[in-house]
Design a protein around this motif. Structure first.
Motif, PDB file in Angstrom:
ATOM      1  N   ALA A  78       0.824  -1.211   0.000  1.00 27.39           N
ATOM      2  CA  ALA A  78       0.000   0.000   0.000  1.00 27.39           C
ATOM      3  C   ALA A  78       0.856   1.259   0.000  1.00 27.39           C
ATOM      4  O   ALA A  78       0.540   2.244  -0.672  1.00 27.39           O
ATOM      5  N   ASP A  79       1.967   1.263   0.750  1.00 29.82           N
ATOM      6  CA  ASP A  79       2.783   2.489   0.791  1.00 29.82           C
ATOM      7  C   ASP A  79       3.526   2.708  -0.531  1.00 29.82           C
ATOM      8  O   ASP A  79       3.676   3.840  -0.985  1.00 29.82           O
ATOM      9  N   THR A  80       3.940   1.620  -1.163  1.00 27.77           N
ATOM     10  CA  THR A  80       4.555   1.743  -2.491  1.00 27.77           C
ATOM     11  C   THR A  80       3.535   2.282  -3.483  1.00 27.77           C
ATOM     12  O   THR A  80       3.850   3.147  -4.313  1.00 27.77           O
ATOM     13  N   ALA A  81       2.321   1.750  -3.393  1.00 25.97           N
ATOM     14  CA  ALA A  81       1.266   2.188  -4.305  1.00 25.97           C
ATOM     15  C   ALA A  81       0.996   3.679  -4.146  1.00 25.97           C
ATOM     16  O   ALA A  81       0.764   4.383  -5.136  1.00 25.97           O
ATOM     17  N   ALA A  82       1.051   4.180  -2.911  1.00 25.13           N
ATOM     18  CA  ALA A  82       0.812   5.606  -2.687  1.00 25.13           C
ATOM     19  C   ALA A  82       1.862   6.445  -3.411  1.00 25.13           C
ATOM     20  O   ALA A  82       1.531   7.385  -4.131  1.00 25.13           O
ATOM     21  N   VAL A  83       3.130   6.086  -3.255  1.00 28.94           N
ATOM     22  CA  VAL A  83       4.197   6.864  -3.891  1.00 28.94           C
ATOM     23  C   VAL A  83       4.122   6.735  -5.412  1.00 28.94           C
ATOM     24  O   VAL A  83       4.264   7.716  -6.143  1.00 28.94           O
ATOM     25  N   ALA A  84       3.864   5.523  -5.885  1.00 28.20           N
ATOM     26  CA  ALA A  84       3.792   5.310  -7.334  1.00 28.20           C
ATOM     27  C   ALA A  84       2.611   6.082  -7.930  1.00 28.20           C
ATOM     28  O   ALA A  84       2.736   6.700  -8.993  1.00 28.20           O
ATOM     29  N   ALA A  85       1.477   6.070  -7.243  1.00 25.25           N
ATOM     30  CA  ALA A  85       0.303   6.774  -7.763  1.00 25.25           C
ATOM     31  C   ALA A  85       0.524   8.285  -7.765  1.00 25.25           C
ATOM     32  O   ALA A  85       0.149   8.975  -8.718  1.00 25.25           O
ATOM     33  N   LEU A  86       1.149   8.799  -6.710  1.00 27.15           N
ATOM     34  CA  LEU A  86       1.450  10.232  -6.664  1.00 27.15           C
ATOM     35  C   LEU A  86       2.389  10.615  -7.809  1.00 27.15           C
ATOM     36  O   LEU A  86       2.196  11.628  -8.479  1.00 27.15           O
ATOM     37  N   THR A  87       3.409   9.792  -8.026  1.00 27.71           N
ATOM     38  CA  THR A  87       4.346  10.058  -9.120  1.00 27.71           C
ATOM     39  C   THR A  87       3.621  10.036 -10.460  1.00 27.71           C
ATOM     40  O   THR A  87       3.792  10.918 -11.304  1.00 27.71           O
ATOM     41  N   TRP A  88       2.824   8.977 -10.631  1.00 31.96           N
ATOM     42  CA  TRP A  88       2.110   8.826 -11.894  1.00 31.96           C
ATOM     43  C   TRP A  88       1.195  10.026 -12.154  1.00 31.96           C
ATOM     44  O   TRP A  88       1.159  10.574 -13.247  1.00 31.96           O
ATOM     45  N   TRP A 110       8.518   6.268 -12.806  1.00 32.20           N
ATOM     46  CA  TRP A 110       8.551   7.019 -14.053  1.00 32.20           C
ATOM     47  C   TRP A 110       9.093   6.148 -15.198  1.00 32.20           C
ATOM     48  O   TRP A 110       8.530   6.107 -16.287  1.00 32.20           O
ATOM     49  N   TRP A 111      10.164   5.409 -14.916  1.00 34.96           N
ATOM     50  CA  TRP A 111      10.753   4.563 -15.961  1.00 34.96           C
ATOM     51  C   TRP A 111       9.782   3.459 -16.359  1.00 34.96           C
ATOM     52  O   TRP A 111       9.621   3.154 -17.547  1.00 34.96           O
ATOM     53  N   GLN A 112       9.131   2.839 -15.367  1.00 32.65           N
ATOM     54  CA  GLN A 112       8.197   1.753 -15.686  1.00 32.65           C
ATOM     55  C   GLN A 112       7.060   2.263 -16.566  1.00 32.65           C
ATOM     56  O   GLN A 112       6.588   1.553 -17.449  1.00 32.65           O
ATOM     57  N   ILE A 113       6.624   3.498 -16.314  1.00 31.03           N
ATOM     58  CA  ILE A 113       5.524   4.050 -17.110  1.00 31.03           C
ATOM     59  C   ILE A 113       5.992   4.368 -18.528  1.00 31.03           C
ATOM     60  O   ILE A 113       5.314   4.054 -19.497  1.00 31.03           O
ATOM     61  N   THR A 114       7.162   4.972 -18.636  1.00 33.11           N
ATOM     62  CA  THR A 114       7.590   5.444 -19.960  1.00 33.11           C
ATOM     63  C   THR A 114       8.364   4.403 -20.754  1.00 33.11           C
ATOM     64  O   THR A 114       8.321   4.389 -21.979  1.00 33.11           O
ATOM     65  N   HIS A 115       9.103   3.522 -20.063  1.00 33.09           N
ATOM     66  CA  HIS A 115       9.940   2.564 -20.783  1.00 33.09           C
ATOM     67  C   HIS A 115       9.667   1.114 -20.390  1.00 33.09           C
ATOM     68  O   HIS A 115      10.139   0.211 -21.059  1.00 33.09           O
TER      69      HIS A 115
END
Lengths: 267, 267
Positions: free
Chosen positions: A246-256, B256-261
């Motif tokens: 869940a915490d990874t998902a939070a950071v990944a979703a914010l980045t995305w 970011w890399w996983q999304i773009t590459h």
């Protein structure tokens, strides 16, 4: 321009040219006892509203002191109008989410209680202090407000439909029950995601306010999922092919979100 | 199909139909003493090479036991050919980076020593165990190899130029010295990034292997930065307008890399 101050403090006082700010408590202790700043020393101040100001120490006592704003060193820089809704996890991982959300740029952090949320109470003041510390360390001029723990159902009942919700569901992102002794097997038969087909990373375009909703340990309950999925302002998203905590998902979703809808593409 | 096993273990043994695997040490203790699995109980096994297999407990002793593979439950799923190079931080944040890199999907994790890296030694075996645990929890069938701490200079000397490097530099991403008592002020004059103009998130297209390089606390030294910037296979990237801690930058760059590459757009 002169060299900027190395110490950066959040204060709850108006800032402006010539404005004096009294410092007491832990901040005064840190500045005058730990860092041994003397009169004439410089610090940087921000309050989340008036940008960043350089200030000079004018009075020093053992447990208190005063600084005076000399010049503005940064304008207020607001992050995009993004909120983060997340179900609290264990202490370390909850702290982590608040720190990362502050760094990555959100306006508001709302801990929400869900059917499978373990935390029944949350020290809001402690989490707010975490957000302040993250902002101090990262040179931010804004601090997101951390709201009280609210039941998700109530948060969604009064929801402004203009604020779309990016919903990161365990049916998509595959959340791992945090601290689980017996983690779920890779092949989770009978847990078909109730997600429409389509490009995994596609999301509605257009400006406007957004929120990201991250589920708890163990995911959302089936009635909860049905209720969320039926809301017209909710947009489910799949965070890649692998299962994320869940915490990874939070950071990944914010980045995305920052990349696709936020200010990360600004020069 | 029958229900999958709830317990998932990484083993260093070949897996295949009818294959028997002996379990000893902490794994046996966990299965037979803590979880009290008896003969006939089921577990899921993976070894990073042969996918995931359902297995049945055939023999139980106090401190050891044996399981036999019954059927494959998932094929080996390799993450994209991405490496992560990062300068070790404090223990918790280093552990965090290894866990998140495993979840987000990398092939190899290389801790690198830089001019400003504090960690002189690193328990490689401990970090590898962290990667295994993250893979066990997240249903992964692959575990990235954690390499020994290597000086960045040496890693770059023998670098295969076909593997491009996404370079997240503090001049771009604005790394916060981890655990710093006196965080840097927002306006860091005299620290102009040596980065070409252009879209912040643009990066060269095309397939092929990649690596992400994340700097240490305090950033790279000027000679280091010059050396890295001169390498033809290095592509600098700016991770948004706000300053990020090194561990946040690692997760954001991986996302970011996983999304773009990478493989996040796969259905």
């Amino acid at each position: 321009m002169s060299r900027s101050a190395k110490i950066r403090l959040f204060v709850d006082a108006p800032l402006g040219a010539g404005q004096c700010v009294g410092l007491t408590g832990p901040q005064a202790h840190y500045l005058f006892a730990v860092m041994r700043l003397a009169e004439g020393a410089r610090v940087a101040l921000f309050n989340g509203r008036d940008g960043e100001w350089q200030a000079e120490v004018t009075t020093v006592h053992r447990n208190r002191g005063e600084v005076r704003c000399t010049q503005a060193s940064a304008a207020l820089s607001l992050p995009p109008d993004l909120w983060l809704l997340f179900a609290p996890l264990k202490k370390t991982r909850t702290d982590f989410i608040v720190e990362k959300a502050t760094e990555l740029g959100v306006r508001r952090i709302l801990p929400v209680g869900t059917d499978f949320t373990n935390a029944e109470r949350l020290r809001r003041d402690r989490l707010q202090a975490h957000a302040v510390e993250a902002a101090e360390q990262c040179g931010a001029t804004f601090v997101p407000e951390v709201a009280d723990l609210t039941p998700l159902r109530r948060a969604l009942e009064g929801w402004d439909p203009a604020r779309r919700i990016l919903w990161c569901d365990e049916g998509l992102a595959g959340f791992v029950p945090e601290g689980a002794d017996a983690p779920p097997a890779a092949a989770q038969e009978g847990q078909a995601p109730a997600i429409p087909d389509g490009p995994a990373l596609g999301a509605p375009d257009g400006p406007g306010p957004w929120a990201i909703l991250i589920g708890p340990e163990g995911g959302f309950s089936p009635p909860e999922r049905a209720r969320i999925a039926a809301l017209p302002f909710v947009h489910p998203v799949r965070l890649g092919p692998r299962i994320l905590r869940a915490d990874t998902a939070a950071v990944a979703a914010l980045t995305w979100w920052q990349i696709t809808h936020g200010d990360w593409s600004a020069p």
